[in-house]
Design a protein around this motif. Structure first.
Motif, short mmCIF file in Angstrom:
data_model
loop_
_atom_site.label_atom_id
_atom_site.label_comp_id
_atom_site.label_asym_id
_atom_site.label_seq_id
_atom_site.Cartn_x
_atom_site.Cartn_y
_atom_site.Cartn_z
N ASN A 72 1.13 -1.43 0.32
CA ASN A 72 0.22 0.54 -0.17
C ASN A 72 0.87 1.87 0.15
O ASN A 72 1.93 1.34 0.26
N GLU A 73 0.54 2.39 -0.71
CA GLU A 73 0.71 3.46 -0.29
C GLU A 73 0.80 4.15 1.54
O GLU A 73 0.24 5.33 0.60
N PHE A 74 2.24 3.80 1.75
CA PHE A 74 1.41 4.72 2.97
C PHE A 74 2.97 5.76 2.79
O PHE A 74 4.46 5.35 2.24
N LYS A 109 -11.41 9.32 3.81
CA LYS A 109 -10.82 7.93 4.02
C LYS A 109 -9.55 8.00 3.81
O LYS A 109 -9.01 8.54 2.88
N PHE A 110 -8.94 7.21 4.63
CA PHE A 110 -7.53 7.02 4.39
C PHE A 110 -7.34 6.01 5.36
O PHE A 110 -7.53 5.20 6.18
N ASP A 111 -5.19 5.39 4.93
CA ASP A 111 -5.08 4.32 5.45
C ASP A 111 -4.13 4.07 6.17
O ASP A 111 -3.74 5.54 6.48
N TYR A 112 -4.47 3.22 7.35
CA TYR A 112 -3.44 3.33 7.92
C TYR A 112 -3.50 2.06 8.68
O TYR A 112 -3.79 1.55 8.87
N ILE A 113 -2.04 1.93 9.68
CA ILE A 113 -1.63 0.73 10.62
C ILE A 113 -0.92 1.92 11.75
O ILE A 113 -0.45 2.78 12.12
N MET A 114 -1.94 1.41 13.33
CA MET A 114 -1.52 1.66 14.39
C MET A 114 -1.02 0.63 15.27
O MET A 114 -2.07 0.19 15.53
N ILE A 115 -0.17 0.60 16.02
CA ILE A 115 0.97 -0.47 16.67
C ILE A 115 1.11 -0.05 18.20
O ILE A 115 1.84 1.18 18.20
N PRO A 116 0.25 -0.72 19.60
CA PRO A 116 0.85 0.01 20.44
C PRO A 116 2.38 -0.26 21.69
O PRO A 116 2.65 -1.90 20.78
N GLY A 200 -10.15 -2.15 4.23
CA GLY A 200 -9.55 -2.30 2.51
C GLY A 200 -7.96 -2.01 2.21
O GLY A 200 -8.02 -1.88 0.97
N LEU A 201 -7.40 -2.37 3.07
CA LEU A 201 -5.59 -2.42 2.56
C LEU A 201 -5.52 -3.52 1.70
O LEU A 201 -5.74 -4.79 1.73
#
Length: 232
Positions: A72-74, A109-116, A200-201
């Motif tokens: 994906n385009e991050f 809408k935007f793409d994201y991944i968040m990790i604690p 939807g990634l």
């Protein structure tokens, strides 16, 4: 549905491929939501089997996140901290969820991944990547290894740093280091969400083969279970 395989081939949107050749043939279980490798159907597991299952689950999470980053385009890598409730993981998770929803309503809408992740003192913070998020950012005036560091005015729970992503491969390897046993057990617990990601990634196309397609090639990585080849 199940099938036997020796090699797994992943094809990424940019044309790169990864071949994973297992030293022993495995059975893949395929359903509508996920792909799981199953070795035993025993209902009761020994302590060693439970520990092995945890290791496999961590490996699956890391692999999935890495595939997301490579497919994906991050464009930004984030670190987000909390001024308050940073030791209350449930509240911190709730704040993160509300913030992501607010950003969707405000910026689309935007793409994201968040990790604690936990600081050494037990305080929680998040690392992540975003793509297509037109948040309010400003140059912090600081550079890290020659790269500009930005701050985000839209994050009102604490401090933020953002840097532009220059390499998908390096970012994918870097972000997965935050997926740890501590994250799996101490932060979110069994059966809870391990990380945040948008719907939807894209993911790489996956094929399976009963043949050892890595014969004659020099592996990029090898462990007791498999050999991994990266093909540009």
């Amino acid at each position: 549905m199940t099938r036997l395989y020796k090699t797994k081939i992943k094809s990424y949107p940019n044309g790169d491929k990864t071949l994973t050749v297992y030293k022993n043939a495995l059975i893949v279980k395929i359903d509508d939501d996920s792909i799981d490798v199953s070795i035993s159907e025993k209902t009761e597991k020994t302590d060693d089997e439970k520990e092995l299952e945890k290791i496999r689950n961590l490996w699956k999470i890391r692999t999935k996140i890495k595939d997301y980053v490579l497919s994906n385009e991050f464009n930004y890598f984030w670190t987000l901290t909390f001024d308050s409730d940073r030791y209350n993981y449930a509240v911190a998770f709730e704040k993160m969820g509300r913030w992501l929803e607010r950003m969707r309503k405000k910026h689309g809408k935007f793409d994201y991944i968040m990790i604690p992740e936990l600081h050494k003192d037990g305080a929680i913070h998040f690392h992540g990547v975003t793509g297509g998020l037109n948040a309010v950012i400003r140059d912090s005036g600081v550079k890290h290894k020659g790269v500009k560091v930005y701050n985000c005015s839209d994050w009102d729970h604490g401090f933020t740093t953002l840097t532009k992503i220059r390499s998908r491969e390096k970012t994918a390897s870097y972000i997965t280091k935050y997926v740890t046993k501590e994250m799996q057990n101490s932060i979110v617990g069994k059966g809870k969400k391990k990380y945040w990601c948008s719907r939807g990634l894209r993911v790489p196309a996956v094929e399976y083969s009963v043949q050892d397609l890595g014969l004659g090639l020099q592996p990029d990585y090898e462990n007791d279970t498999c050999l991994i080849y990266k093909i540009k």
